[in-house]
Motif scaffolding. Structure first.
Motif, PDB file in Angstrom:
ATOM      1  N   UNK A 167      -4.412 -25.287  -2.239  1.00  0.00           N
ATOM      2  CA  UNK A 167      -4.402 -26.367  -1.252  1.00  0.00           C
ATOM      3  C   UNK A 167      -3.003 -26.547  -0.684  1.00  0.00           C
ATOM      4  N   UNK A 168      -1.998 -26.531  -1.566  1.00  0.00           N
ATOM      5  CA  UNK A 168      -0.622 -26.702  -1.101  1.00  0.00           C
ATOM      6  C   UNK A 168      -0.214 -25.586  -0.145  1.00  0.00           C
ATOM      7  N   UNK A 169      -0.656 -24.363  -0.427  1.00  0.00           N
ATOM      8  CA  UNK A 169      -0.352 -23.228   0.459  1.00  0.00           C
ATOM      9  C   UNK A 169      -0.936 -23.448   1.849  1.00  0.00           C
ATOM     10  N   UNK A 170      -2.199 -23.893   1.887  1.00  0.00           N
ATOM     11  CA  UNK A 170      -2.861 -24.110   3.176  1.00  0.00           C
ATOM     12  C   UNK A 170      -2.185 -25.245   3.939  1.00  0.00           C
ATOM     13  N   UNK A 171      -1.892 -26.343   3.233  1.00  0.00           N
ATOM     14  CA  UNK A 171      -1.225 -27.476   3.883  1.00  0.00           C
ATOM     15  C   UNK A 171       0.124 -27.044   4.443  1.00  0.00           C
ATOM     16  N   UNK A 172       0.867 -26.268   3.670  1.00  0.00           N
ATOM     17  CA  UNK A 172       2.180 -25.784   4.124  1.00  0.00           C
ATOM     18  C   UNK A 172       2.033 -24.913   5.370  1.00  0.00           C
ATOM     19  N   UNK A 173       0.991 -24.089   5.403  1.00  0.00           N
ATOM     20  CA  UNK A 173       0.779 -23.216   6.562  1.00  0.00           C
ATOM     21  C   UNK A 173       0.401 -24.005   7.813  1.00  0.00           C
ATOM     22  N   UNK A 174      -0.110 -25.223   7.607  1.00  0.00           N
ATOM     23  CA  UNK A 174      -0.538 -26.068   8.725  1.00  0.00           C
ATOM     24  C   UNK A 174       0.495 -27.158   9.032  1.00  0.00           C
ATOM     25  N   UNK A 175       1.698 -27.021   8.483  1.00  0.00           N
ATOM     26  CA  UNK A 175       2.720 -28.070   8.607  1.00  0.00           C
ATOM     27  C   UNK A 175       2.956 -28.485  10.061  1.00  0.00           C
TER      28      UNK A 175
END
Length: 226
Positions: free
Chosen positions: A39-47
């Motif tokens: 989840x953190x990876x996806x959120x970071x990619x959508x920053x």
């Protein structure tokens, strides 16, 4: 990462999505079993996308909060973009009547939910057929239309082609309702807010800019019970 987010996992969900609500809260909807790291990876990619949503002026402009009203004679309530006078009447009827004004039985006047239930009924009566009309015009299939109580979103669509609309929309003019409907249905064709997406919405709702401006100016009024 300098923002926080809420994680909502569901066994029914097949795809991870991120929404930024109208109060600027960030919600991650994830399939059950999705790790915090993923989840953190996806959120970071959508920053960058998240920052754009948080700063969206049409969606989040601060507006003065409208004063609360009471269901008493002389007050008014918003319906389809117009204010109508409230009259509390002595009657044996158990429901609110509308005839260019709200006629509210005295025994319901002190029940805060009475007008809300009336609005929800009208939303189901008027919004659902408009959804089906626009779905036909756009050539999209809708699995289910729901009128929901979601304070911070006017509309949403799900991975299962269901569309949900906030009952408070029934207070807005019909051209605004049409815009919100088409906005959500267009996501069934184009999931992101691309130029193609906005072209679809604009073609179906010529008053798109006027509708966005109306929501920007009056959005908080819709969130009042009356």
């Amino acid at each position: 990462m300098d923002f926080t987010y809420i994680i909502q996992r569901s066994a029914k969900r097949r795809k991870l999505t991120i929404t930024v609500e109208r109060d600027r809260s960030i919600v991650v909807h994830a399939p059950e079993g999705t790790s915090d790291e993923k989840i953190q990876q996806v959120v970071e990619s959508k920053r960058q996308w998240i920052y754009e949503k948080i700063g969206h002026p049409q969606k989040y402009q601060e507006l003065p909060h409208a004063p609360g009203k009471e269901t008493v004679s002389g007050e008014s309530a918003l319906y389809l973009g117009r204010q109508y006078r409230i009259e509390v009447i002595k009657t044996d009827a158990n429901e609110i009547q509308f005839s260019q004004r709200f006629l509210i039985p005295a025994k319901l006047a002190k029940q805060a939910e009475a007008l809300r239930e009336w609005y929800i009924g009208k939303a189901k009566e008027k919004i659902v057929p408009r959804v089906m009309h626009h779905a036909h015009q756009l050539g999209v299939d809708v699995a289910m239309v729901k009128i929901v109580d979601n304070r911070y979103r006017w509309g949403s669509c799900t991975v299962n082609d269901n569309v949900n609309f906030n009952w408070r929309l029934i207070k807005a003019p019909m051209f605004v309702i049409d815009y919100v409907i088409v906005h959500e249905l267009a996501h069934l064709i184009e999931s992101n807010h691309t130029p193609r997406f906005w072209n679809i919405v604009r073609a179906q709702t010529p008053k798109m800019e006027k509708a966005k401006a109306w929501l920007k100016e009056n959005g908080q009024l819709l969130e009042e019970v009356i």
